[in-house]
Design a protein around this motif. Structure first.
Motif, PDB file in Angstrom:
ATOM      1  N   VAL A 164      61.990   3.039   4.052  1.00 41.97           N
ATOM      2  CA  VAL A 164      62.409   3.479   2.723  1.00 41.97           C
ATOM      3  C   VAL A 164      61.230   3.419   1.792  1.00 41.97           C
ATOM      4  N   PRO A 165      61.196   4.297   0.808  1.00 33.56           N
ATOM      5  CA  PRO A 165      60.040   4.288  -0.117  1.00 33.56           C
ATOM      6  C   PRO A 165      60.065   3.065  -1.005  1.00 33.56           C
ATOM      7  N   TYR A 166      58.885   2.733  -1.500  1.00 32.69           N
ATOM      8  CA  TYR A 166      58.736   1.583  -2.405  1.00 32.69           C
ATOM      9  C   TYR A 166      59.055   2.029  -3.828  1.00 32.69           C
TER      10      TYR A 166
ATOM     11  N   ASN B  21      54.096   5.606   3.228  1.00 35.11           N
ATOM     12  CA  ASN B  21      52.972   6.466   2.864  1.00 35.11           C
ATOM     13  C   ASN B  21      52.213   6.930   4.096  1.00 35.11           C
ATOM     14  N   PHE B  22      52.065   6.033   5.076  1.00 26.73           N
ATOM     15  CA  PHE B  22      51.387   6.417   6.313  1.00 26.73           C
ATOM     16  C   PHE B  22      52.178   7.482   7.053  1.00 26.73           C
TER      17      PHE B  22
ATOM     18  N   GLU C 156      58.235 -13.544  -4.005  1.00 29.75           N
ATOM     19  CA  GLU C 156      56.947 -13.109  -3.475  1.00 29.75           C
ATOM     20  C   GLU C 156      57.098 -12.537  -2.070  1.00 29.75           C
ATOM     21  N   LEU C 157      57.928 -13.177  -1.252  1.00 28.12           N
ATOM     22  CA  LEU C 157      58.163 -12.665   0.101  1.00 28.12           C
ATOM     23  C   LEU C 157      58.836 -11.297   0.065  1.00 28.12           C
ATOM     24  N   LYS C 158      59.813 -11.127  -0.839  1.00 30.00           N
ATOM     25  CA  LYS C 158      60.481  -9.825  -0.957  1.00 30.00           C
ATOM     26  C   LYS C 158      59.506  -8.759  -1.450  1.00 30.00           C
ATOM     27  N   HIS C 159      58.619  -9.137  -2.375  1.00 27.40           N
ATOM     28  CA  HIS C 159      57.634  -8.179  -2.877  1.00 27.40           C
ATOM     29  C   HIS C 159      56.695  -7.738  -1.765  1.00 27.40           C
ATOM     30  N   ARG C 160      56.256  -8.697  -0.954  1.00 26.32           N
ATOM     31  CA  ARG C 160      55.351  -8.350   0.147  1.00 26.32           C
ATOM     32  C   ARG C 160      56.050  -7.474   1.171  1.00 26.32           C
TER      33      ARG C 160
ATOM     34  N   THR D 280      54.856  -3.766   2.183  1.00 28.60           N
ATOM     35  CA  THR D 280      54.596  -3.361   3.566  1.00 28.60           C
ATOM     36  C   THR D 280      55.371  -2.104   3.922  1.00 28.60           C
ATOM     37  N   LEU D 281      56.629  -2.041   3.490  1.00 27.12           N
ATOM     38  CA  LEU D 281      57.433  -0.843   3.742  1.00 27.12           C
ATOM     39  C   LEU D 281      56.843   0.368   3.027  1.00 27.12           C
TER      40      LEU D 281
END
Length: 211
Positions: free
Chosen positions: A207-209, A191-192, A177-181, A185-186
């Motif tokens: 890096v892109p998701y 995207n921003f 879950e921490l890695k997914h979050r 965030t990345l």
């Protein structure tokens, strides 16, 4: 669990039950100026019959009714679940999993009123003893002081005993879950940066998701 749409449509009722009704119950003793020193607690004083009656009227009486109503509801859920299980014809792995999940959800709920009654025994006995005797019992007060604050902690432990919660408390699940979050965030940062190329916060390290 509760259907999401039902929960949203009934949110006002939940607030009414959780805030308005307790406020009324807690405000009743103010009518008789009954709050004050009550042994080691700040509660309804119990110096006279009216105040002793208020203790059972605004707390122990409603608690008993709620426990009885909750127990009746759980028994109904158990009977309803068993009737549903009988409607399944033949063997189907998916249906068996559904039956097992429903029973696990109902079974854990039975423990809440049992725990509440068990923890409330000494406080109830203490208040009855104080109503019938001028002097309080040190042993009963001590036992009440130890058991009464445990309700929240025990309820938390019961909640963590659910199958879903046990799975979510596993270190591997927490780590994933921490890695997914972190990836999420990345992805938002990337995207921003793509939408704002002139923004100084853009970094080549983002890096892109990976969907």
């Amino acid at each position: 669990g509760i259907n999401a749409e039902y929960g949203e449509s009934s949110e006002s009722l939940f607030h009414l039950a959780c805030w308005f009704l307790p406020a009324i119950v807690a405000g009743i003793p103010f009518i008789w100026d009954a709050y004050g020193h009550s042994g080691p607690w700040c509660w309804i004083k119990g110096d006279n019959k009216m105040e002793q009656t208020l203790r059972f009227l605004v707390w122990y009486g409603p608690c008993l009714l709620i426990v009885l109503a909750l127990t009746g509801l759980l028994i109904y859920l158990r009977v309803h679940t068993k009737r549903q299980n009988r409607t399944y014809a033949g063997y189907n792995p998916e249906e068996e999993n559904t039956k097992s999940r429903k029973w696990r959800e109902v079974k854990i709920l039975f423990l809440y009123p049992i725990v509440f009654i068990a923890i409330s025994i000494f406080p109830l006995i203490t208040r009855i003893h104080m109503a019938l005797n001028e002097q309080s019992s040190f042993v009963l007060v001590l036992l009440t002081s130890i058991t009464a604050p445990l309700l929240g902690a025990v309820n938390t432990l019961l909640y963590s005993c659910g199958a879903d919660m046990r799975q979510q408390m596993r270190p591997s699940f927490i780590w994933e879950e921490l890695k997914h979050r972190k990836r999420h965030t990345l992805a938002e940062s990337y995207n921003f940066a793509e939408e704002n190329p002139g923004n100084p916060t853009r970094s080549s390290e983002v890096v892109p998701y990976d969907q």
